[in-house]
Design a protein around this motif. Sequence first.
Motif, PDB file in Angstrom:
ATOM      1  N   SER A  21      -2.175  -4.030  -0.329  1.00  0.00           N
ATOM      2  CA  SER A  21      -3.386  -3.377  -0.805  1.00  0.00           C
ATOM      3  C   SER A  21      -4.050  -4.177  -1.921  1.00  0.00           C
ATOM      4  O   SER A  21      -5.212  -3.958  -2.236  1.00  0.00           O
ATOM      5  N   GLU A  28       0.828  -1.198   0.000  1.00  0.00           N
ATOM      6  CA  GLU A  28       0.000   0.000   0.000  1.00  0.00           C
ATOM      7  C   GLU A  28       0.868   1.256   0.000  1.00  0.00           C
ATOM      8  O   GLU A  28       1.957   1.276   0.563  1.00  0.00           O
ATOM      9  N   ASN A  29       0.391   2.287  -0.663  1.00  0.00           N
ATOM     10  CA  ASN A  29       1.016   3.610  -0.760  1.00  0.00           C
ATOM     11  C   ASN A  29       2.287   3.667  -1.600  1.00  0.00           C
ATOM     12  O   ASN A  29       2.764   4.747  -1.895  1.00  0.00           O
ATOM     13  N   THR A  30       2.891   2.535  -1.975  1.00  0.00           N
ATOM     14  CA  THR A  30       4.113   2.581  -2.784  1.00  0.00           C
ATOM     15  C   THR A  30       3.919   1.951  -4.157  1.00  0.00           C
ATOM     16  O   THR A  30       4.702   2.208  -5.058  1.00  0.00           O
ATOM     17  N   GLU A  42       0.489  -5.145   5.119  1.00  0.00           N
ATOM     18  CA  GLU A  42       0.647  -3.899   4.367  1.00  0.00           C
ATOM     19  C   GLU A  42       0.126  -3.999   2.938  1.00  0.00           C
ATOM     20  O   GLU A  42       0.253  -3.066   2.165  1.00  0.00           O
TER      21      GLU A  42
END
Length: 131
Positions: free
Chosen positions: A96, A59-61, A94
Amino acid sequence: MANASLSWMLEIVRFLTPVMLHIFNRCILLKIGVLLTTRPMGGYLLGELMLVYTLLEKENTEELHLFEGEMLNTNPETCNVPAKSICRKMNKSESSDTKFACQDEVAARKACASRGRIVCGTCVSHLYTDY
């Protein structure tokens, strides 16, 4: 052949608790490519170990990491995914998105190659090493 060569281990594990059986699997049996599981009605089942791979997006990367799990021939529908990726830089929590799950080494290589540089280099290099 595996059953005959490991019969002495079956005698030992008859007296193990489930926690001790898990430790025994991790420390000894996984090193030689077999896995021992408990049966619902008691006793143990010896199965050949098959390593499989799952690709998760962090997630987020948007970086993709490989997780090496195990699948028993006795239950081909499911595999386990460990808590940490091969490179140890991502936790399963972590994630997604799951890009693929429970793929053998050849299928995982092809899928990672088609995705390119977004896949973690450390994780992917694990698919190409023999040690």
